[in-house]
Write an enzyme that holds these catalytic residues in place. Sequence first.
Site, short mmCIF file in Angstrom:
data_model
loop_
_atom_site.label_atom_id
_atom_site.label_comp_id
_atom_site.label_asym_id
_atom_site.label_seq_id
_atom_site.Cartn_x
_atom_site.Cartn_y
_atom_site.Cartn_z
N GLY A 191 -4.65 -6.87 27.30
CA GLY A 191 -4.71 -5.86 28.35
C GLY A 191 -5.22 -4.52 27.85
CE1 TYR A 238 -2.15 -5.75 21.58
CE2 TYR A 238 -4.16 -4.94 22.62
CZ TYR A 238 -2.90 -5.48 22.72
OH TYR A 238 -2.38 -5.76 23.95
CG HIS A 273 0.37 -2.50 22.08
ND1 HIS A 273 1.44 -1.99 22.78
CD2 HIS A 273 -0.67 -2.51 22.95
CE1 HIS A 273 1.06 -1.71 24.02
NE2 HIS A 273 -0.21 -2.01 24.15
#
Lengths: 222, 222
Positions: free
Chosen positions: A146, A152, A158
Amino acid sequence: MKILIVLAHPEMQSMNGAMFKQAIKTLEEEGHEVKVSDLYREEFNPVSGRNNFKTTYDAAFFKQQLEELHATKVAGFADDIETEQQKVEWCDLMIWQFPLWWFTVPGILKGWVDRVFAMGRFYGNDNIYEAGMFKGKKAILSLTAGAVESAYLKDGLHGDLYGVLRPLHRGILQFTGFEVLRPQVVYAPVRQTAVQREQELAQWGERLKHIFTEQAMPIDTY
Amino acid sequence: MKILIVLAHPEMQSMNGAMFKQAIKTLEEEGHEVKVSDLYREEFNPVSGRNNFKTTYDAAFFKQQLEELHATKVAGFADDIETEQQKVEWCDLMIWQFPLWWFTVPGILKGWVDRVFAMGRFYGNDNIYEAGMFKGKKAILSLTAGAVESAYLKDGLHGDLYGVLRPLHRGILQFTGFEVLRPQVVYAPVRQTAVQREQELAQWGERLKHIFTEQAMPIDTY
């Protein structure tokens, strides 16, 4: 070569659906044989339990691994499970196409693993990791995420994508002996233009043409 | 205090069933209010899709997050989802009781998250992590692991347990604002004697008596 593509997305018009179709088209054009497990369209039941079996080893106390060992010996898996197991055993390369939901696969794909990857049939106490039953087979996670790629990275929102995917790479695929190729990731497809999405699909197709020359990632060094 | 216990195990006679019952008993004796989501016995459907909703935002193209945002505005969640959402919103502490299957939760619990943890209702673009909607609530993973504890250390067979659990701790619980307490882990219960299992249950009960004085683990430093 023989390729199994497992798709876990409710909407075939999605980027996941497009990646799935691109893979089938490219691989068949290259002369490979392709089978699919389109879990949503096949209405696969992901709840693992006695329904995995035609046989019963212990009717009084359900211990899944003991039932699996027994079913392996007496060909006792339920028909839907036996079908899926044979596809995994048949393939040289397994591709999972899915959206990253909550840092992992959708429940329907997790339940497919819970039910299909049975002790005795797919692994044993002496048959894991380097001695895994599927040594020689390759696997790739092909996913949409998403958020954008920077989220990432190691210091991103995240955290490192390889850490996020590690339980899948290590705990399922390498555990059963698969050589894992680097994942194919489409970041934030909903924010992409139609042209960008076409480029992603084209890149996936190009990669797949040469997929059997790729080297696996090392076990546990990422 | 108000506690929600989510159980994901097909066999109530299992160690997971015993840990679940121990938690209910202890917490009620301590004067807390307990609700449960016993996913197997309630036959929870873990396949996420249009069945999550009574309403339809876009009948031509299913985009789950857009349907979730719409359902949040118009009270459009399906009854089974609304019931689960209200329990999560109600609780001060959420406990997940599950067996570690393939380095993560069983498919039925993953699908419960996919369906229940809806955008708009449980998180938004500006409401994640430290600004998560569930700030002030606590969560614990209480799990059984098939292997012994040494297998889940940094240089062990499977690697560090906190790395294995990170997508659950970080990607679901902390993402939505929960403060995460250290996990309760019973290693290899099938290899334990009845006495050892009783000790595990007693330790869990003792811990739960003082659970509201425990400090949360820091975000992302493990």
